[in-house]
Structures are given as C-alpha cells and as structure tokens.
Design a protein around this motif. Sequence first.
Motif, mmCIF file in Angstrom:
data_model
loop_
_atom_site.group_PDB
_atom_site.id
_atom_site.type_symbol
_atom_site.label_atom_id
_atom_site.label_comp_id
_atom_site.label_asym_id
_atom_site.label_seq_id
_atom_site.Cartn_x
_atom_site.Cartn_y
_atom_site.Cartn_z
ATOM 1 N N ARG A 53 0.943 -1.235 -0.156
ATOM 2 C CA ARG A 53 -0.004 0.014 0.111
ATOM 3 C C ARG A 53 0.734 1.264 0.130
ATOM 4 N N ALA A 54 2.010 1.167 0.744
ATOM 5 C CA ALA A 54 2.892 2.501 0.743
ATOM 6 C C ALA A 54 3.605 2.592 -0.463
ATOM 7 N N ALA A 111 2.241 1.604 -3.391
ATOM 8 C CA ALA A 111 1.640 2.325 -4.257
ATOM 9 C C ALA A 111 1.092 3.733 -3.964
ATOM 10 N N PHE A 112 1.106 4.241 -2.813
ATOM 11 C CA PHE A 112 0.787 5.394 -2.563
ATOM 12 C C PHE A 112 2.095 6.405 -3.267
ATOM 13 N N TYR A 113 3.236 6.141 -2.259
ATOM 14 C CA TYR A 113 4.270 7.001 -2.975
ATOM 15 C C TYR A 113 4.863 6.915 -4.262
ATOM 16 N N LYS A 127 2.588 6.484 -6.881
ATOM 17 C CA LYS A 127 1.531 7.163 -7.659
ATOM 18 C C LYS A 127 1.719 8.752 -7.284
ATOM 19 N N ALA A 128 2.103 9.198 -5.986
ATOM 20 C CA ALA A 128 1.992 10.431 -5.801
ATOM 21 C C ALA A 128 3.404 11.300 -5.904
#
Length: 117
Positions: A22-23, A25-27, A29-30
């Motif tokens: 999840r981390a 995917a977040f970092y 994408k962001a």
Amino acid sequence: MGVRGGNLQIDNIELNVSDIDRAKAFYGKAFGWSFTDYGPTYCEFSDGRLTGGLTTGGPVRPGGPLVILYADDLAVAQSRVTAAGGRIVRPVFAFPGGRRFHFQDPDGYELAVWSAS
C-alpha cells in the motif's frame, strides 16, 4: 541501503508502515518513487536523489520517520553517541547490506546509525 553518504552524515530515512504494498502504491503514484524489495518486511525507495526504506519491522510511528546516519566505523559512532549522552535502544544488528544500531538523543528522539562493514 542505497548509495551511502559521508561519514557521520544523514544517509537514509526509514518509514515504519503497516502495509508495504500500500505504501509503495501511494508513494509511487503520488511522487513517482521507484522501489527495490529486500524481502517481505523491507523495501528501499528512491526519489531520484535520496534513498530510504519502507518497513514493517517496527511499530508505525506517525510522529516521524527514522533518520539514519552513516558511519565508516559503527563501534566508534556508538561510542560517540553514548559519550555525548545518547542511549542505545536497539543494539547493533545485521540486515541485508550492513549493520546498524538505534539510539535516543537526550530529548527522546530515536535515530539510527548504519555501516556497510
């Protein structure tokens, strides 16, 4: 841990997360970070300038990331930390790529020092 910095300089930042995928995917994408997996509990990230880590090896600490310094000689760095009033909170341990220890400064902030040797 990526390309090491100079002796006794901040070299790495580590974030304890509850879910590495999840981390990532977040970092990713962001911010467009890239990742290198080192097993099920650790993943290195790179933002193109600085590397750091995502780990499930400790509790999530929303108060801040773990700042990691590099030392040419881990024993000397540990002696310097204790002589300056720091308290060792996690003795030297090995990980893929080197060894490190964690300490608390006089205000209770936890930092770590690592060495490739």
